[in-house]
Enzyme design. Sequence first.
Site, mmCIF file in Angstrom:
data_model
loop_
_atom_site.group_PDB
_atom_site.id
_atom_site.type_symbol
_atom_site.label_atom_id
_atom_site.label_comp_id
_atom_site.label_asym_id
_atom_site.label_seq_id
_atom_site.Cartn_x
_atom_site.Cartn_y
_atom_site.Cartn_z
ATOM 1 N N HIS A 120 -0.811 7.044 1.149
ATOM 2 C CA HIS A 120 -0.697 6.121 2.271
ATOM 3 C C HIS A 120 -0.501 6.910 3.559
ATOM 4 O O HIS A 120 -0.232 8.117 3.529
ATOM 5 C CB HIS A 120 0.460 5.134 2.067
ATOM 6 C CG HIS A 120 1.792 5.761 1.836
ATOM 7 N ND1 HIS A 120 2.524 6.314 2.845
ATOM 8 C CD2 HIS A 120 2.512 5.935 0.713
ATOM 9 C CE1 HIS A 120 3.649 6.793 2.347
ATOM 10 N NE2 HIS A 120 3.674 6.589 1.057
HETATM 11 P P1 TYD Z 1 6.432 4.383 -1.283
HETATM 12 O O1 TYD Z 1 6.809 4.773 0.110
HETATM 13 O O2 TYD Z 1 5.086 3.761 -1.487
HETATM 14 O O3 TYD Z 1 6.574 5.646 -2.263
HETATM 15 P P2 TYD Z 1 5.809 7.044 -2.357
HETATM 16 O O4 TYD Z 1 5.121 7.281 -1.063
HETATM 17 O O5 TYD Z 1 6.880 8.027 -2.625
HETATM 18 O O6 TYD Z 1 4.873 6.969 -3.517
HETATM 19 O O7 TYD Z 1 7.566 3.439 -1.867
HETATM 20 C C1 TYD Z 1 7.596 3.104 -3.223
HETATM 21 C C2 TYD Z 1 8.402 1.824 -3.363
HETATM 22 O O8 TYD Z 1 9.731 2.021 -2.913
HETATM 23 C C3 TYD Z 1 7.811 0.670 -2.569
HETATM 24 O O9 TYD Z 1 7.860 -0.488 -3.372
HETATM 25 C C4 TYD Z 1 8.757 0.480 -1.410
HETATM 26 C C5 TYD Z 1 10.053 1.091 -1.899
HETATM 27 N N1 TYD Z 1 10.797 1.769 -0.821
HETATM 28 C C6 TYD Z 1 11.840 1.124 -0.190
HETATM 29 O O10 TYD Z 1 12.202 -0.020 -0.551
HETATM 30 N N2 TYD Z 1 12.509 1.756 0.819
HETATM 31 C C7 TYD Z 1 12.151 2.996 1.230
HETATM 32 O O11 TYD Z 1 12.789 3.548 2.162
HETATM 33 C C8 TYD Z 1 11.046 3.653 0.588
HETATM 34 C C9 TYD Z 1 10.619 5.036 1.014
HETATM 35 C C10 TYD Z 1 10.393 3.002 -0.420
#
Ligand code: TYD
Length: 138
Positions: free
Chosen positions: A54
């Site tokens: 992303h």
């Molecule tokens: P995401 O940022 O997509 O993870 P990565 O980039 O590490 O693969 O987040 C994964 C999940 O965690 C998503 O459902 C949202 C949640 N999340 C939060 O609730 N708060 C946060 O600060 C972060 C970073 C993620």
Amino acid sequence: MFNNVEDCLTVELSIVHNKSGKITVLENNNGIPFDIKRIYYLYDVPMDVSRGGHAHYELQQYVVAASGSFTFILDDGKNRSEVFLNHPNKALHIKPGIWREMKGFSSGSICLVLASMKYTEADYIRDYNDFLKYRRNV
Ligand code: TYD
């Protein structure tokens, strides 16, 4: 004006070092180019897993391998670069508008992230084609 992958620098952090060990300090208004609004960390990531996939419209991050190692893949829509993080005194500054993926988490690794905004789903671009459209249109 968009940021490119080469704008995402790896910064060396200072170390307070004595015979009892080392401390690295990150604090607002002291070398970090944004206000820290959130801290989170990834851990227990299986070695064969890729995360991320992303970009963000506004969010800036400092990413530190607080323990172990992993690789960040950065993509600005034209160029890609890989940054291997493997030491707690190195921070990768990810600027807005950069697609990122993460891979190769070593066993026991901890990916510490300092972020310029609270969690805001509306700030994410989660589809790569949407990301390319965004990069080409603005
Ligand atoms: P995401 O940022 O997509 O993870 P990565 O980039 O590490 O693969 O987040 C994964 C999940 O965690 C998503 O459902 C949202 C949640 N999340 C939060 O609730 N708060 C946060 O600060 C972060 C970073 C993620």
